[in-house]
Design an enzyme around this catalytic site. Structure first.
Site, PDB file in Angstrom:
ATOM      1  N   MET A 144       1.220  -1.188   0.080  1.00  0.00           N
ATOM      2  CA  MET A 144       0.248  -0.082  -0.175  1.00  0.00           C
ATOM      3  C   MET A 144       0.903   0.809  -0.098  1.00  0.00           C
ATOM      4  O   MET A 144       0.855   2.218  -0.340  1.00  0.00           O
ATOM      5  CB  MET A 144      -1.205   0.358   1.521  1.00  0.00           C
ATOM      6  N   ARG A 145       1.482   1.400  -0.682  1.00  0.00           N
ATOM      7  CA  ARG A 145       3.019   2.287   0.197  1.00  0.00           C
ATOM      8  C   ARG A 145       2.792   2.996  -1.188  1.00  0.00           C
ATOM      9  O   ARG A 145       2.975   4.787  -0.755  1.00  0.00           O
ATOM     10  CB  ARG A 145       4.617   1.820   0.024  1.00  0.00           C
ATOM     11  N   ALA A 146       2.821   2.626  -2.495  1.00  0.00           N
ATOM     12  CA  ALA A 146       1.856   3.490  -3.156  1.00  0.00           C
ATOM     13  C   ALA A 146       1.602   4.553  -3.471  1.00  0.00           C
ATOM     14  O   ALA A 146       1.253   5.283  -3.769  1.00  0.00           O
ATOM     15  CB  ALA A 146       2.572   2.619  -5.019  1.00  0.00           C
TER      16      ALA A 146
END
Length: 677
Positions: A274-276
């Site tokens: 989910m970092r993107a």
């Protein structure tokens, strides 16, 4: 202190400047990785950014740059009493590729900690970079143990220094900026994902722009202060714009519709985790603030995707970073509201205030119409070893064939060099390293880095009465300290010697061979090896790729490799011998592993089999660890590759046995002198 090159004087490089400026506006974006060829102002732009960063307020006398409004309660220089802070410029701290662990995280005086119970701590570069910029030039060449420390600090926002139970912690939140030349090797995926944005840079092909670059650089070198003064007004205006965008940032609205576009884009490009999504949201918000708007638009999302996703969508190290912009536009249209004719398509001013500029789009690709290297014609000299009959109707072994695509790569079995090395840290062969399991203790040569506690106590214990010990503490002297010796894994030089002759030219066989070599290259990338590629065909051998850390460069050479002609096996082995001789002088601590990919046939020239045997014994005499990947196929097998392996003093494996899931089990140490009976 030398006068830095002004940021506003940089010519072109819109994506590079925009990526850096967005991080100046919102450090929460997470830094930027700058990829590109040498001589493209990567380092110049990063160093110039420091002059544009707003000043920071720090606690007077604190070596860890604590914020007086909210000082770190665990600061080694604390606790801090309430006091007015002092302002100073934000620091840009450079991490050298060859830095030691103590230089990065700091050093703890173990002698005083054991004898006095005092945590005498000397801060490292992570402490200096707190609330500033940590810049790593050639970040892809950074040693693994330093990468691990960077990952820990970036994930936790703090640095921990531990020595045998004695620990010090301090805050370490910094803007991580790295530059790299992809030709010198790729970056570990874990560290790659820690960079919020990535930009590709290349030298301009426009003559007028190149002239202006040279003109400005010469003027700066002649008189840096005078040149900087010419750009002072522009620098001030840009600094004020950054400050204004920072002030506007908390008021920027990120609507639900825009969030859906961000989530849909990340899902469509199948990025991991989910970092993107989070980075895209922060980048789009920073873009809106930079443009002076209080609401994020679809154009901001598109620009954020082009900056935040290219390095996250790669599936293996041979994939070029970049995005399919048509797919991106389609995804944004499907996830967003329908646009009306009154919608403003203008994405706002770019870093120069004159439009959106670039945005990390698809990077320059390899030259698609590059002509493959032409080989020599087939040799008519009678062979002294059986050669393969043509395996494809209508083709002869001497005729050159066009390159074929590699088969699907697979996970390979473990190949390693015997003995205990002392090379660069990696994941292949056993070696004495700074990290790993403790195997013993020695007197330290220089600064103590890894204390062997029990050995130190044993050395100090007999002298306690003579030293007048009266309290509970142990009286420790410098001569008592013992350094722990550790065993881990090293990276090797894996030199591939690939047979590209007519006997390998059957399309299905060569496809399988390329797939096997590609699999071994992928394994070398994961194990942090250097790789080289020697090919032989026709009448000679050539170094297709000198030893390098760029595994994807080796894969590109392999893909364009044509086949045909005789089989000068001896020439291939002798060329490999020359390459290894030079590499031993250049990097004596990195041990080589020779991987010969052939069916074992030797043709062309006088006595080709005998000459190949003599060339193989040269490698054996120098103790080169080797493995022969036997590519012979068909019902009738001559076993020539196994004979070559015996001449080399190594091991032979078939293409099927090379697979990690083969029933034959793992390949253990590839011996240089053969296994003892």
């Amino acid at each position: 202190m030398s006068t830095p090159y002004p940021f506003t004087a940089i010519v072109g490089q819109d994506d590079l400047r925009l990526g850096l400026l967005l991080n100046a506006v919102s450090p929460a974006v997470g830094g930027v990785l700058v990829r590109g060829e040498k001589g493209t102002a990567k380092s110049t732009a990063v160093r110039a950014l420091a002059a544009l960063m707003p000043e920071v307020s720090v606690v007077p006398g604190c070596r860890f740059s604590c914020d007086p409004a909210s000082p770190d309660p665990a600061c080694p220089d604390g606790p801090h009493a309430e006091a007015a802070g002092v302002s100073r410029a934000a620091r840009t701290v450079e991490l050298p590729v060859g830095a030691s662990e103590d230089r990065l995280v700091g050093a703890l005086d173990i002698e005083r900690a054991l004898s006095e119970g005092v945590k005498a701590f000397e801060p490292g570069l992570l402490a200096d970079a707190h609330r500033g910029i940590l810049y790593v030039d050639e970040v892809n060449l950074l040693h693994d143990h330093l990468v691990d420390l960077l990952l820990d600090a970036a994930a936790m926002g703090a640095s921990y220094v531990e020595r045998e139970g004695v620990s010090v912690r301090h805050a370490a939140r910094f803007l991580l900026v790295g530059t790299m030349n992809p030709e010198e090797g790729e970056l570990r995926p874990q560290l790659l994902d820690r960079f919020g944005l990535t930009v590709e840079v290349a030298a301009s092909r426009d003559t007028d722009e190149r002239v202006e670059v040279v003109r400005r650089r010469l003027a700066y070198d002649d008189d840096p202060e005078r040149f900087a003064a010419r750009w002072a007004e522009e620098e001030t205006a840009l600094r004020e714009r950054i400050a204004g965008a920072r002030a506007l940032l908390p008021r920027v609205v990120l609507g639900d519709g825009v969030l859906r576009q961000i989530a849909a884009t990340c899902a469509a490009f199948e990025v991991d985790g989910m970092r993107a999504d989070i980075v895209m949201a922060r980048t789009a918000t920073a873009l809106a603030a930079w443009a002076g708007r209080e609401e994020v638009t679809a154009d901001d999302v598109r620009q954020a995707a082009l900056l935040a996703l290219p390095h996250r969508r790669r599936r293996n190290p041979f994939d070029a970073p970049g995005l399919d912009e048509d797919k991106l536009d389609q995804t944004l249209d499907e996830a967003g509201p329908q646009k009306s004719d009154d919608d403003d398509p203008d994405p706002g001013p770019g870093p120069d205030g004159d439009g959106g500029g670039g945005g990390g789009g698809v990077p320059p690709q390899a030259d698609g119409d590059r002509t493959p290297p032409q080989g020599s014609e087939g040799d008519d000299t009678p062979s002294q070893a059986p050669d393969a009959a043509p395996e494809t109707p209508g083709r002869s072994a001497g005729a050159e064939q066009q390159p074929v695509a590699a088969a699907e790569p697979f996970r390979t079995r473990m190949l390693s060099v015997p003995g205990l090395g002392e090379g660069a840290a990696g994941r292949r062969s056993r070696a004495r390293t700074a990290h790993g399991r403790t195997t013993g203790a020695v007197r330290p040569q220089g600064a103590l880095t890894k204390l062997h506690l029990s050995a130190t106590v044993q050395a100090a214990a007999p002298h306690q009465r003579a030293r007048g010990r009266s309290g509970r503490g142990l009286v420790v002297r410098r001569d008592d300290l013992r350094q722990a010796t550790r065993e881990g894994r090293e990276g090797n030089l894996v030199l591939f010697v690939v047979d590209a002759s007519g006997s390998m030219a059957a399309r299905q066989r060569m496809s399988a061979v390329k797939g096997a070599v590609l699999s071994l290259l992928l394994d070398a990338y994961q194990r942090r090896d250097k790789v080289g590629l020697v090919t032989f065909r026709g009448k000679e051998a050539e170094v297709a790729l000198p030893p390098t850390s760029s595994v994807d460069a080796a894969a590109a050479r392999l893909e364009s490799l044509p086949t045909g002609g005789r089989t000068p096996l001896a020439a291939g082995l002798l060329k490999a011998h020359d390459v290894l001789r030079v590499e031993r002088l250049r990097d004596p601590s990195r041990r080589p592993l020779l991987v010969v990919v052939t069916d074992g046939r030797a043709t062309g020239g006088p006595e080709p089999v005998a000459l190949a045997g003599r060339a193989a014994r040269l490698h054996q005499a120098e103790g080169t660890a080797s493995v022969v990947v036997d590519c012979e196929s068909g019902y009738v097998r001559l076993g020539l590759a196994g004979e070559l392996a015996r001449e080399l003093g190594g091991t032979a494996v078939t293409l099927d046995e090379l697979r990690a899931d083969s029933i034959a089990g793992l390949v253990k140490d590839v011996t240089a002198a053969g296994r003892a009976a």
